[in-house]
Scaffold this active site. Structure first.
Site, PDB file in Angstrom:
ATOM      1  N   ASP A  75       0.829  -1.210   0.000  1.00 51.39           N
ATOM      2  CA  ASP A  75       0.000   0.000   0.000  1.00 51.39           C
ATOM      3  C   ASP A  75       0.858   1.253   0.000  1.00 51.39           C
ATOM      4  O   ASP A  75       0.470   2.287  -0.525  1.00 51.39           O
ATOM      5  CB  ASP A  75      -0.945   0.001   1.197  1.00 51.39           C
ATOM      6  CG  ASP A  75      -2.072  -0.985   0.946  1.00 51.39           C
ATOM      7  OD1 ASP A  75      -1.879  -2.179   1.206  1.00 51.39           O
ATOM      8  OD2 ASP A  75      -3.114  -0.558   0.412  1.00 51.39           O
TER       9      ASP A  75
HETATM   10  O1  MRU Z   1      -7.707  -3.063   2.849  1.00 46.34           O
HETATM   11  P1  MRU Z   1      -7.424  -3.472   1.447  1.00 46.34           P
HETATM   12  O2  MRU Z   1      -8.175  -4.661   0.986  1.00 46.34           O
HETATM   13  O3  MRU Z   1      -7.539  -2.286   0.504  1.00 46.34           O
HETATM   14  O4  MRU Z   1      -5.874  -3.877   1.457  1.00 46.34           O
HETATM   15  C1  MRU Z   1      -5.281  -4.297   0.268  1.00 46.34           C
HETATM   16  C2  MRU Z   1      -3.853  -4.671   0.416  1.00 46.34           C
HETATM   17  O5  MRU Z   1      -3.273  -4.597   1.475  1.00 46.34           O
HETATM   18  C3  MRU Z   1      -3.143  -5.057  -0.838  1.00 46.34           C
HETATM   19  O6  MRU Z   1      -2.134  -5.983  -0.584  1.00 46.34           O
HETATM   20  C4  MRU Z   1      -2.500  -3.802  -1.480  1.00 46.34           C
HETATM   21  O7  MRU Z   1      -3.414  -2.759  -1.552  1.00 46.34           O
HETATM   22  C5  MRU Z   1      -1.983  -4.091  -2.833  1.00 46.34           C
HETATM   23  S1  MRU Z   1      -3.267  -4.425  -4.020  1.00 46.34           S
HETATM   24  C6  MRU Z   1      -2.500  -4.665  -5.503  1.00 46.34           C
END
Ligand code: MRU
Length: 375
Positions: A257
């Site tokens: 993220d």
């Molecule tokens: O809370 P989320 O479902 O948005 O978290 C998503 C993640 O942690 C993913 O690993 C990250 O955003 C990468 S998606 C290509």
């Protein structure tokens, strides 16, 4: 109606369906039980869809936000304002969209880029409408670019893992959360690496964690793996270390993220535990992410703001969407992400190649990007 038919054809594992003036998001809260697309009419709808996890995953959030505003201005009708009025209208809406979720940098990075394009256009545009047009086109490009970038990540990651595993033809890869088509414009990042290994015929098995509490692994990644006929096994988050000890994992690949300049990486809660376990068992641990997930303005993961989500996600079944299952009165700590230190990350797989540590404890991502720019 013609527009809707056009959009209809795109719907295979696609979280974002877009045609100019029309945006639909697959409601990921309903998967895998129901496939329902929600109409997103403006930035307010986009903000709510991101906050409430209709759409999630760092790249998908950024693209959905940008397109929600593209749809809003496409359908605005006559706009009598000056180019500067249009630029500040867009800029304010982008700031609002960025406030939906704090941890993934892709959203703020996209907003900064889009503001730059709008600002530049406002200097020469004849009217506000022309600035809107520039914005719409810039937002639409993000959708196309993301798929190309993910395919490149898949290619680099699969080659790397294959090389490091002495060309074994039955590789087992563990992944966490959902980083696939549903979290991006298509193909995926970490799941893109798994897809690429499968396409090369060298993937023995993918293991996906449940990813408590919101279950992005069991609901979304498992759904994508089954859909693509990729041999895969679902494991509880808490069984990952035992799986590694049993010799069943050749590599761990996760998404990101926000990656700090030294490589410290924020990703779905539980990633840090997986990295620690992989490190203990001598298993390579890779982060697969586009360069838009890198935040060079922060030197380490200490500066990353971690989103805390509602207690309901833990107290209720299905990540907060079902009936209450935990004892009433218990207090809850529910961080959505954690930060894995660069020291225990083996490599960062990007669309431009793999970033390595070259013997040091951390990554020098600034030098990597500088070198790219000089080519
Ligand atoms: O809370 P989320 O479902 O948005 O978290 C998503 C993640 O942690 C993913 O690993 C990250 O955003 C990468 S998606 C290509």
């Amino acid at each position: 109606m013609a527009d809707e038919a056009g959009i209809e054809q795109q719907k295979t594992l696609q979280s974002i369906c877009y045609k100019r003036g029309l945006l639909q998001l697959l409601d990921q809260r309903k998967l895998p039980l129901e496939t329902i697309y929600l109409n997103i009419r403006d930035s307010k709808d986009g903000w709510v869809a991101i906050k409430e996890m209709v759409v999630r995953g760092a790249p998908a959030i950024a693209i959905a936000a940008a397109l929600s505003l593209a749809v809003e201005v496409s359908n605005l009708g006559a706009f009598g304002g000056t180019p500067n009025d249009a630029a500040s209208f867009l800029s304010n809406k982008l700031d609002y969209l960025v406030s939906s979720r704090p941890t993934a940098v892709n959203l703020s990075e996209a907003a900064t880029k889009l503001k730059g394009a709008v600002h530049k256009a406002s200097a020469t545009a004849s009217d506000g409408q022309a600035v809107f047009q520039t914005y719409i086109e810039a937002a639409e490009i993000m959708l196309v670019d993301d798929v190309a970038s993910n395919k490149a990540i898949g290619h680099h990651g699969a080659s790397l893992i294959q090389k490091q595993q002495s060309a074994s033809t039955s590789l087992s890869v563990l992944t966490h959360c959902n980083t696939g088509s549903l979290a991006t414009a298509g193909y995926g990042t970490a799941l893109g690496v798994i897809r690429a290994l499968h396409e090369k015929g060298v993937l023995g098995r993918a293991y996906c964690t449940e990813t408590r509490p919101f279950n992005q692994g069991s609901r979304l990644t498992a759904f994508e793996l089954v859909h693509d006929n990729i041999p895969a096994t679902l494991v509880a988050d808490s069984s990952a270390a035992a799986l590694m000890k049993a010799g069943q994992v050749n590599a761990v690949v996760v998404g990101a993220d926000r990656v700090a300049a030294n490589g410290d990486t924020a990703n779905k809660i539980g990633t840090y535990s997986l990295a620690l376990s992989a490190n203990y068992h001598g298993i390579p641990f890779y982060v697969a992410a586009p360069l838009t997930s890198v935040d060079l303005s922060i030197s380490s993961g200490e500066e990353i703001v971690i989103e805390e989500r509602s207690a309901k996600e833990l107290l209720h079944a299905r990540g907060g969407l079902g009936e209450q299952v935990a004892a009433s009165g218990i207090s809850v700590w529910n961080p959505a992400f954690d930060v894995t230190p660069a020291t225990i990350i083996t490599g960062i797989i990007t669309e431009k190649g793999v970033i390595t540590k070259d013997g040091s404890d951390s990554f020098d991502i600034k030098s990597f990007t500088k070198e790219l720019a000089s080519k």
